[in-house]
Design an enzyme around this catalytic site. Structure first.
Site, PDB file in Angstrom:
ATOM      1  N   THR A 167       0.844  -1.201   0.000  1.00  0.00           N
ATOM      2  CA  THR A 167       0.000   0.000   0.000  1.00  0.00           C
ATOM      3  C   THR A 167       0.873   1.243   0.000  1.00  0.00           C
ATOM      4  O   THR A 167       2.001   1.206   0.503  1.00  0.00           O
ATOM      5  CB  THR A 167      -0.929   0.047   1.241  1.00  0.00           C
ATOM      6  OG1 THR A 167      -1.799   1.172   1.140  1.00  0.00           O
ATOM      7  CG2 THR A 167      -0.149   0.157   2.550  1.00  0.00           C
ATOM      8  N   ASP A 214      -8.429  -3.974  -0.233  1.00  0.00           N
ATOM      9  CA  ASP A 214      -9.260  -3.055  -1.002  1.00  0.00           C
ATOM     10  C   ASP A 214     -10.562  -2.894  -0.237  1.00  0.00           C
ATOM     11  O   ASP A 214     -11.120  -3.870   0.282  1.00  0.00           O
ATOM     12  CB  ASP A 214      -9.515  -3.576  -2.408  1.00  0.00           C
ATOM     13  CG  ASP A 214      -9.919  -2.429  -3.331  1.00  0.00           C
ATOM     14  OD1 ASP A 214      -9.231  -1.384  -3.320  1.00  0.00           O
ATOM     15  OD2 ASP A 214     -10.924  -2.560  -4.054  1.00  0.00           O
ATOM     16  N   THR A 215     -11.004  -1.651  -0.129  1.00  0.00           N
ATOM     17  CA  THR A 215     -12.160  -1.335   0.713  1.00  0.00           C
ATOM     18  C   THR A 215     -13.201  -0.581  -0.076  1.00  0.00           C
ATOM     19  O   THR A 215     -12.861   0.244  -0.926  1.00  0.00           O
ATOM     20  CB  THR A 215     -11.693  -0.462   1.906  1.00  0.00           C
ATOM     21  OG1 THR A 215     -10.856  -1.245   2.742  1.00  0.00           O
ATOM     22  CG2 THR A 215     -12.865   0.042   2.725  1.00  0.00           C
ATOM     23  N   TYR A 256     -13.717   8.359   4.349  1.00  0.00           N
ATOM     24  CA  TYR A 256     -15.109   8.646   4.721  1.00  0.00           C
ATOM     25  C   TYR A 256     -15.325   8.611   6.240  1.00  0.00           C
ATOM     26  O   TYR A 256     -16.477   8.668   6.701  1.00  0.00           O
ATOM     27  CB  TYR A 256     -16.040   7.633   4.048  1.00  0.00           C
ATOM     28  CG  TYR A 256     -15.994   7.675   2.527  1.00  0.00           C
ATOM     29  CD1 TYR A 256     -16.781   8.579   1.818  1.00  0.00           C
ATOM     30  CD2 TYR A 256     -15.162   6.820   1.805  1.00  0.00           C
ATOM     31  CE1 TYR A 256     -16.738   8.629   0.432  1.00  0.00           C
ATOM     32  CE2 TYR A 256     -15.108   6.860   0.412  1.00  0.00           C
ATOM     33  CZ  TYR A 256     -15.897   7.765  -0.266  1.00  0.00           C
ATOM     34  OH  TYR A 256     -15.851   7.807  -1.635  1.00  0.00           O
ATOM     35  N   HIS A 306     -13.712  -2.658   9.490  1.00  0.00           N
ATOM     36  CA  HIS A 306     -13.639  -3.589   8.358  1.00  0.00           C
ATOM     37  C   HIS A 306     -12.207  -4.095   8.133  1.00  0.00           C
ATOM     38  O   HIS A 306     -11.953  -5.284   8.087  1.00  0.00           O
ATOM     39  CB  HIS A 306     -14.151  -2.852   7.115  1.00  0.00           C
ATOM     40  CG  HIS A 306     -13.560  -1.473   6.959  1.00  0.00           C
ATOM     41  ND1 HIS A 306     -13.779  -0.470   7.875  1.00  0.00           N
ATOM     42  CD2 HIS A 306     -12.714  -0.937   6.049  1.00  0.00           C
ATOM     43  CE1 HIS A 306     -13.126   0.618   7.530  1.00  0.00           C
ATOM     44  NE2 HIS A 306     -12.459   0.358   6.423  1.00  0.00           N
ATOM     45  N   ARG A 307     -11.238  -3.153   8.057  1.00  0.00           N
ATOM     46  CA  ARG A 307      -9.856  -3.582   7.796  1.00  0.00           C
ATOM     47  C   ARG A 307      -9.257  -4.247   9.029  1.00  0.00           C
ATOM     48  O   ARG A 307      -8.510  -5.216   8.925  1.00  0.00           O
ATOM     49  CB  ARG A 307      -8.992  -2.383   7.363  1.00  0.00           C
ATOM     50  CG  ARG A 307      -7.690  -2.786   6.686  1.00  0.00           C
ATOM     51  CD  ARG A 307      -6.997  -1.613   5.993  1.00  0.00           C
ATOM     52  NE  ARG A 307      -7.308  -0.361   6.615  1.00  0.00           N
ATOM     53  CZ  ARG A 307      -8.234   0.508   6.153  1.00  0.00           C
ATOM     54  NH1 ARG A 307      -8.861   0.266   5.033  1.00  0.00           N
ATOM     55  NH2 ARG A 307      -8.498   1.621   6.807  1.00  0.00           N
TER      56      ARG A 307
END
Ligand code: IMP
Length: 194
Positions: free
Chosen positions: A10, A71-72, A153, A179-180
């Site tokens: 990343t 990837d999000t 966001y 989430h991550r």
């Protein structure tokens, strides 16, 4: 014992800090800078899974080092799942995080159903083989920005069951539920099991 090294494919400094906090004691998360690699990473697929795999394989092919990529997407119910896989450039090529947030707030103006979800897919390449891990967190889109932590966001995402947006939370709290955070923790649990 020396920690095993795992390269995070990343160029996002925020993500790197988050992954290092989650990694714990067995693994050292190293960056592209640490291996002197200065490159754009392609993400041209139309799914989160496809992009995570593409990014991780791209860096593995260049370095031969075990690595992972994520990837999000932010999936908003009232927008039929948008911005989803297009979350990074939702307001157009070269847009800022704030441009994206502004576009969401405008599209959601007056909309009652504010349900949304962050979904993250992590692809780990271990000895040349790909392994996928998913993390999700439900929440809602607020009516304005709150907080100045995090990125993307975060100022308009209120996770279900909390009274703070991701941007108002201390980093360790966001990492514990995000989430991550979920997807990366699953990956580390897998790594200690193999
Ligand atoms: P990426 O392709 O995985 O970097 O994610 C696409 C976009 O989703 C990013 O450019 C951010 O705008 C957004 N995003 C990813 N992760 C987060 C997060 O943890 N909080 C807020 N926004 C995020």
């Amino acid at each position: 014992m020396e920690k095993r090294k795992l390269l995070f494919a990343t160029n996002n400094a925020h993500k790197l800090i988050e992954a290092r906090e989650i990694a714990g004691t067995d693994y050292q998360v190293i960056s592209l800078q640490d291996v002197d690699l200065d490159t754009d990473i392609p993400e041209t697929q139309d799914t989160l899974e496809g992009n995570a795999r593409q990014k991780a394989l791209f860096i593995y092919d260049k370095t031969g080092i075990d690595c992972f990529a994520d990837d999000t997407g932010l999936e908003i119910d009232a927008l039929d799942g948008r911005p989803g896989v297009y979350s990074a450039r939702y307001a157009g090529e070269g847009c800022s995080y704030d441009d994206n947030v502004q576009k969401i707030l405008e599209e959601m103006d007056g909309v009652e159903n504010r349900k949304a979800c962050f979904r993250c897919v992590v692809c780990l390449i271990l000895d040349g083989e790909a392994h996928l891990f998913e993390g999700r967190i439900p929440g809602e889109i607020t009516r304005g920005r709150s907080g100045d932590g995090g990125f993307g966001y975060d100022p308009v995402f209120l996770p279900t069951g909390y009274t703070m947006t991701f941007a108002e939370m201390p980093a360790h709290l966001k990492n514990g539920i995000s989430h991550r955070g979920i997807a990366v923790s699953k990956m580390f649990r897998f790594l200690v099991s193999v």
